[in-house]
Design an enzyme around this catalytic site. Structure first.
Site, PDB file in Angstrom:
ATOM      1  N   LYS A 202       0.824  -1.219   0.000  1.00  0.00           N
ATOM      2  CA  LYS A 202       0.000   0.000   0.000  1.00  0.00           C
ATOM      3  C   LYS A 202       0.861   1.273   0.000  1.00  0.00           C
ATOM      4  O   LYS A 202       2.076   1.206  -0.101  1.00  0.00           O
ATOM      5  CB  LYS A 202      -0.955  -0.031   1.195  1.00  0.00           C
ATOM      6  CG  LYS A 202      -1.984  -1.170   1.117  1.00  0.00           C
ATOM      7  CD  LYS A 202      -2.885  -1.026  -0.081  1.00  0.00           C
ATOM      8  CE  LYS A 202      -4.146  -1.869  -0.006  1.00  0.00           C
ATOM      9  NZ  LYS A 202      -3.945  -3.326   0.056  1.00  0.00           N
TER      10      LYS A 202
HETATM   11  C1  LIG Z   1      -9.856  -1.790  -1.364  1.00  0.00           C
HETATM   12  C2  LIG Z   1      -9.310  -2.570  -0.203  1.00  0.00           C
HETATM   13  N1  LIG Z   1     -10.027  -2.627   0.925  1.00  0.00           N
HETATM   14  C3  LIG Z   1      -9.569  -3.300   1.997  1.00  0.00           C
HETATM   15  C4  LIG Z   1      -8.372  -3.971   1.980  1.00  0.00           C
HETATM   16  C5  LIG Z   1      -7.948  -4.753   3.170  1.00  0.00           C
HETATM   17  O1  LIG Z   1      -6.722  -4.332   3.696  1.00  0.00           O
HETATM   18  P1  LIG Z   1      -5.760  -5.343   4.458  1.00  0.00           P
HETATM   19  O2  LIG Z   1      -5.075  -6.192   3.449  1.00  0.00           O
HETATM   20  O3  LIG Z   1      -4.802  -4.413   5.176  1.00  0.00           O
HETATM   21  O4  LIG Z   1      -6.595  -6.124   5.417  1.00  0.00           O
HETATM   22  C6  LIG Z   1      -7.592  -3.927   0.831  1.00  0.00           C
HETATM   23  C7  LIG Z   1      -6.285  -4.606   0.772  1.00  0.00           C
HETATM   24  O5  LIG Z   1      -6.023  -5.520   0.093  1.00  0.00           O
HETATM   25  C8  LIG Z   1      -8.073  -3.221  -0.309  1.00  0.00           C
HETATM   26  O6  LIG Z   1      -7.365  -3.174  -1.437  1.00  0.00           O
END
Ligand SMILES: Cc1ncc(COP(=O)(O)O)c(C=O)c1O
Length: 374
Positions: free
Chosen positions: A180
């Site tokens: 990210k």
């Molecule tokens: C649009 C979106 N929402 C939520 C998430 C969830 O984040 P995490 O991987 O930190 O749980 C992601 C990550 O992959 C994402 O791309």
């Protein structure tokens, strides 16, 4: 294999984390407080609650908004499954609204068409790093007493109409996964404009513990007293992660500039090429480009994906429409529900994009893709 995304770790980041290891607080310490303050500053000054992932952030956000059985949340199918599943897990019904065919951002007209009196949250996703149309979504939400949620997992560091991500919706969730815009290892945050919602978010991620004596319902048992009024979970970010995040934040401007540079390099190389469609940026946004979602036309996406992988270029597809997942399909969501999202999915390919990607890496991606579609 050239990855499609990866973290950028500096010596300063390593020192920040090792300093925490040498100190007294591995968790619930000063780095967490400082990181939450820094995220708040980045996100328009609203209270930020840090947590263990972007998925946890979504769970916390929906819980803090009081989402439960009988409620509907309207969201986009062009996202990571957690945007929808974290509301479903609380008992809400997920209603999908189609996306704009150019940007893959949720289409406010489609949202309006599916909203009801039971709509509790409109959850948009800042796909690829550009903010959704919150200026149009907010009045729709206000009309039925719903709240807006920005899943800003991709867009932390971006702005729309001069306002930062975090200031665009009632509640904003972020992810700090290594690929990210900044990382804490695993991690996330929830930013809330309303202080009461922020306090509920804090308590939900902190096992529901209430430590403010003015709110005690029981007689104070002594200096150890704390009490629980609502169920909660432990989604606390560690000071190790927070220190890494704080250090990463000092390079956000550099990360943003480099992501924009690579995006511009790809755009220039692919503009007007037959069989390709470059990402569309909507007016008024200054994205923090997280993905470079190129579209491969003519039904050739899989062949091009495999060709790039065979050439050692790590590409990705973002995303299989959420309601195709068996957990949703079994509930009766049918293919064809959101045709723009399905068409976008059929063509989409995410090219490598991360701050440490060199110009020569980007040029190799460009040459290989042009050869494959030529
Ligand atoms: C649009 C979106 N929402 C939520 C998430 C969830 O984040 P995490 O991987 O930190 O749980 C992601 C990550 O992959 C994402 O791309």
């Amino acid at each position: 294999m050239l990855p499609y995304g990866r973290q950028s770790i500096s010596e300063q980041d390593i020192e920040a984390v090792t300093a925490v290891l040498r100190g007294d607080w591995l968790t619930t310490g000063p780095a967490v407080t400082a990181f939450e303050n820094a995220i708040s500053e980045l996100a328009g000054g609203h209270r930020a609650v840090s947590c263990t992932s972007g998925t946890a952030a979504l769970h916390i956000a929906y819980a803090a908004l009081g989402v439960g059985p009988g409620d509907e949340i309207v969201t986009t199918p062009m996202t990571f499954v957690a945007t929808a599943s974290c509301a479903a897990i609380l008992g809400a019904t997920v209603v999908f609204a189609d996306v704009d065919e150019d940007t893959a951002l949720i289409d406010p007209a489609a949202v309006e068409a599916v909203m009801t009196e039971r709509t509790k949250v409109i959850a948009a996703v800042d796909y690829a790093g550009q903010a959704a149309e919150y200026d149009v979504l907010q009045p729709l939400a206000d009309r039925v007493g719903a709240r807006t949620l920005a899943d800003a997992a991709h867009s932390v560091g971006g702005t729309a109409d001069g306002r930062p991500v975090g200031d665009l919706a009632d509640v904003t969730t972020m992810s700090f996964f290594p690929t990210k815009n900044l990382t804490t290892g695993e991690g996330g945050a929830v930013v809330c404009k309303d202080l009461a919602i922020a306090q509920r978010a804090h308590e939900f991620h902190f096992i529901g513990l209430v430590r403010d004596p003015s709110r005690f319902e029981l007689a104070d048992e002594g200096p150890w007293h704390q009490e629980v009024h609502e169920y909660g979970v432990n989604y606390r970010l560690t000071d190790l992660g927070a220190a890494l995040g704080l250090s990463q934040l000092t390079r956000m401007a550099e990360f943003k500039r480099r992501r924009a540079e690579i995006t511009a390099r790809y755009n220039a190389a692919f503009a007007g090429v037959d069989g390709l469609r470059t990402p569309v940026q909507r007016d008024g946004v200054d994205p923090m480009w997280h993905l470079y979602p190129i579209r491969i036309l003519g039904g050739r996406r899989r062949e091009v994906f495999e060709g790039l992988r065979a050439a050692g270029i790590g590409v990705q597809v973002n995303y299989i429409p959420v309601y195709w997942h068996p957990v949703f399909a079994r509930q009766g969501y049918k293919r064809g529900l959101c045709p723009n999202a399905e068409q976008f999915y059929a063509e989409e390919l995410s090219l490598p994009l991360f701050p440490d990607l060199t110009d020569s890496d980007a040029d190799r991606v460009i040459e290989t893709l042009l050869r494959l579609v030529g």
